[in-house]
Design a protein around this motif. Structure first.
Motif, PDB file in Angstrom:
ATOM      1  N   ILE A 117      54.829  35.129  79.121  1.00 16.30           N
ATOM      2  CA  ILE A 117      53.582  34.374  78.998  1.00 16.30           C
ATOM      3  C   ILE A 117      52.689  35.019  77.946  1.00 16.30           C
ATOM      4  N   PHE A 118      52.586  36.334  77.972  1.00 15.28           N
ATOM      5  CA  PHE A 118      51.793  37.061  76.977  1.00 15.28           C
ATOM      6  C   PHE A 118      52.348  36.806  75.568  1.00 15.28           C
ATOM      7  N   ASN A 119      53.684  36.847  75.418  1.00  9.36           N
ATOM      8  CA  ASN A 119      54.301  36.560  74.115  1.00  9.36           C
ATOM      9  C   ASN A 119      54.007  35.131  73.666  1.00  9.36           C
ATOM     10  N   ALA A 120      54.020  34.196  74.603  1.00 10.82           N
ATOM     11  CA  ALA A 120      53.726  32.804  74.250  1.00 10.82           C
ATOM     12  C   ALA A 120      52.317  32.677  73.690  1.00 10.82           C
ATOM     13  N   VAL A 121      51.374  33.383  74.303  1.00  8.39           N
ATOM     14  CA  VAL A 121      49.999  33.355  73.810  1.00  8.39           C
ATOM     15  C   VAL A 121      49.930  33.972  72.410  1.00  8.39           C
ATOM     16  N   LEU A 122      50.657  35.061  72.196  1.00 11.55           N
ATOM     17  CA  LEU A 122      50.677  35.699  70.875  1.00 11.55           C
ATOM     18  C   LEU A 122      51.277  34.793  69.805  1.00 11.55           C
ATOM     19  N   PHE A 123      52.298  34.024  70.162  1.00 10.77           N
ATOM     20  CA  PHE A 123      53.005  33.170  69.206  1.00 10.77           C
ATOM     21  C   PHE A 123      52.545  31.713  69.284  1.00 10.77           C
ATOM     22  N   LYS A 124      51.330  31.503  69.728  1.00  6.42           N
ATOM     23  CA  LYS A 124      50.823  30.140  69.905  1.00  6.42           C
ATOM     24  C   LYS A 124      50.835  29.346  68.599  1.00  6.42           C
ATOM     25  N   ALA A 125      50.717  30.023  67.479  1.00  6.01           N
ATOM     26  CA  ALA A 125      50.714  29.344  66.183  1.00  6.01           C
ATOM     27  C   ALA A 125      52.124  28.930  65.745  1.00  6.01           C
ATOM     28  N   VAL A 126      53.143  29.473  66.382  1.00  7.28           N
ATOM     29  CA  VAL A 126      54.531  29.199  66.012  1.00  7.28           C
ATOM     30  C   VAL A 126      55.048  27.997  66.803  1.00  7.28           C
ATOM     31  N   GLN A 127      55.770  27.134  66.096  1.00  4.92           N
ATOM     32  CA  GLN A 127      56.335  25.965  66.774  1.00  4.92           C
ATOM     33  C   GLN A 127      57.329  26.425  67.843  1.00  4.92           C
ATOM     34  N   GLY A 128      57.303  25.825  68.994  1.00  7.90           N
ATOM     35  CA  GLY A 128      58.204  26.172  70.093  1.00  7.90           C
ATOM     36  C   GLY A 128      57.619  27.187  71.055  1.00  7.90           C
ATOM     37  N   TRP A 129      56.363  27.583  70.841  1.00  8.36           N
ATOM     38  CA  TRP A 129      55.755  28.570  71.728  1.00  8.36           C
ATOM     39  C   TRP A 129      55.646  28.053  73.155  1.00  8.36           C
ATOM     40  N   GLY A 130      55.583  26.755  73.309  1.00  9.00           N
ATOM     41  CA  GLY A 130      55.483  26.158  74.640  1.00  9.00           C
ATOM     42  C   GLY A 130      56.709  26.445  75.495  1.00  9.00           C
ATOM     43  N   TRP A 131      57.871  26.514  74.866  1.00  7.01           N
ATOM     44  CA  TRP A 131      59.089  26.839  75.611  1.00  7.01           C
ATOM     45  C   TRP A 131      59.057  28.276  76.122  1.00  7.01           C
ATOM     46  N   ILE A 132      58.505  29.166  75.315  1.00  5.81           N
ATOM     47  CA  ILE A 132      58.357  30.559  75.754  1.00  5.81           C
ATOM     48  C   ILE A 132      57.409  30.608  76.949  1.00  5.81           C
ATOM     49  N   LEU A 133      56.310  29.854  76.863  1.00  5.24           N
ATOM     50  CA  LEU A 133      55.361  29.791  77.968  1.00  5.24           C
ATOM     51  C   LEU A 133      56.013  29.208  79.221  1.00  5.24           C
ATOM     52  N   PHE A 134      56.750  28.116  79.055  1.00  2.00           N
ATOM     53  CA  PHE A 134      57.436  27.467  80.180  1.00  2.00           C
ATOM     54  C   PHE A 134      58.432  28.436  80.829  1.00  2.00           C
ATOM     55  N   SER A 135      59.214  29.130  80.002  1.00  2.00           N
ATOM     56  CA  SER A 135      60.178  30.107  80.509  1.00  2.00           C
ATOM     57  C   SER A 135      59.466  31.219  81.271  1.00  2.00           C
ATOM     58  N   GLY A 136      58.347  31.692  80.715  1.00  2.00           N
ATOM     59  CA  GLY A 136      57.586  32.745  81.385  1.00  2.00           C
ATOM     60  C   GLY A 136      57.023  32.301  82.720  1.00  2.00           C
ATOM     61  N   LEU A 137      56.508  31.073  82.758  1.00  2.00           N
ATOM     62  CA  LEU A 137      55.972  30.551  84.016  1.00  2.00           C
ATOM     63  C   LEU A 137      57.069  30.405  85.072  1.00  2.00           C
ATOM     64  N   LEU A 138      58.237  29.879  84.665  1.00  2.00           N
ATOM     65  CA  LEU A 138      59.345  29.743  85.618  1.00  2.00           C
ATOM     66  C   LEU A 138      59.800  31.103  86.151  1.00  2.00           C
ATOM     67  N   THR A 139      59.902  32.068  85.257  1.00  2.00           N
ATOM     68  CA  THR A 139      60.344  33.405  85.678  1.00  2.00           C
ATOM     69  C   THR A 139      59.323  34.037  86.604  1.00  2.00           C
ATOM     70  N   LEU A 140      58.050  33.918  86.260  1.00  2.00           N
ATOM     71  CA  LEU A 140      56.983  34.463  87.099  1.00  2.00           C
ATOM     72  C   LEU A 140      56.976  33.806  88.480  1.00  2.00           C
ATOM     73  N   ILE A 141      57.064  32.482  88.518  1.00  2.00           N
ATOM     74  CA  ILE A 141      57.076  31.754  89.792  1.00  2.00           C
ATOM     75  C   ILE A 141      58.303  32.129  90.623  1.00  2.00           C
ATOM     76  N   ALA A 142      59.465  32.251  89.967  1.00  2.00           N
ATOM     77  CA  ALA A 142      60.679  32.644  90.697  1.00  2.00           C
ATOM     78  C   ALA A 142      60.497  34.010  91.343  1.00  2.00           C
ATOM     79  N   GLY A 143      59.923  34.947  90.610  1.00  2.00           N
ATOM     80  CA  GLY A 143      59.681  36.279  91.169  1.00  2.00           C
ATOM     81  C   GLY A 143      58.734  36.246  92.347  1.00  2.00           C
ATOM     82  N   ILE A 144      57.661  35.477  92.223  1.00  2.00           N
ATOM     83  CA  ILE A 144      56.689  35.383  93.319  1.00  2.00           C
ATOM     84  C   ILE A 144      57.314  34.716  94.540  1.00  2.00           C
ATOM     85  N   VAL A 145      58.064  33.632  94.333  1.00  2.00           N
ATOM     86  CA  VAL A 145      58.708  32.934  95.457  1.00  2.00           C
ATOM     87  C   VAL A 145      59.694  33.865  96.165  1.00  2.00           C
TER      88      VAL A 145
END
Length: 190
Positions: A117-145
């Motif tokens: 998620i932090f990397n996604a915020v850093l690369f927000k100007a780069v195309q495809g950053w949303g996928w990094i954010l989505f991947s980070g959110l899924l991984t974070l949620i999986a860990g919490i669950v």
């Protein structure tokens, strides 16, 4: 010259196709059985982990006694003892080990998700950053669950093992199918 090597590899793949097919069927069936019985899969993963840790401990102790001297010997013997004790603990108390390993996995997933998620915020100007954010959110949620689910230690590790075995089986079946559809040159042409 390169095509001769490629043709030789293709020929060898065709000769061994039945082994890839058989291994693929076997691993796929094992993966399905493990998926159906996740507690058994988790127990299997813990016992394999324990046995490998004890084996690693024995190897470290032998290396410490035979190869190293001085401080290195002491470190290798210490690591060997720690590996062996951890493996023995896993082997003797698989339920407690499953809890510890599942919690460690969940914590790792939470940290990895936060980093993505932090990397996604850093690369927000780069195309495809949303996928990094989505991947980070899924991984974070999986860990919490995983961390918050009381029964998770009895199925999470088994699920990871079952999925790995299942996908390896599917991979071998795909390879066998590809080999069947790929017509090799005759061995006289190689």
């Amino acid at each position: 010259m390169k095509t001769v090597g490629n043709d030789l590899v293709r020929h060898q793949l065709h000769e061994n196709r039945k082994w890839y097919l058989g291994l693929g069927i076997l691993l796929t069936l094992f993966g399905i059985v493990l998926l159906v019985s996740l507690p058994l899969a988790t127990l299997s993963a813990i016992l394999i982990f324990g046995a490998l840790m004890m084996l690693g401990g024995i190897i470290h102790i032998i290396a410490g006694l035979k190869i190293f001297s001085g401080t290195f010997r002491i470190l290798w013997l210490l690591f060997g003892i720690l590996y062996f004790v951890a493996g023995y603990y896993a082997f003797k108390t698989p339920a407690q080990t499953a809890v510890v390993l599942t919690d460690l996995l969940a914590i790792f997933l939470i940290i990895a998700g936060a980093v993505r998620i932090f990397n996604a915020v850093l690369f927000k100007a780069v195309q495809g950053w949303g996928w990094i954010l989505f991947s980070g959110l899924l991984t974070l949620i999986a860990g919490i669950v995983i961390l918050k689910t009381p029964g998770a230690p009895f199925w999470v590790l088994g699920l990871f093992l079952a999925m790995d075995v299942l996908f390896q089986g599917i991979n071998y079946l795909s390879l066998a199918s590809y080999i069947k559809n790929d017509v090799p040159k005759s061995s006289a042409d190689i």
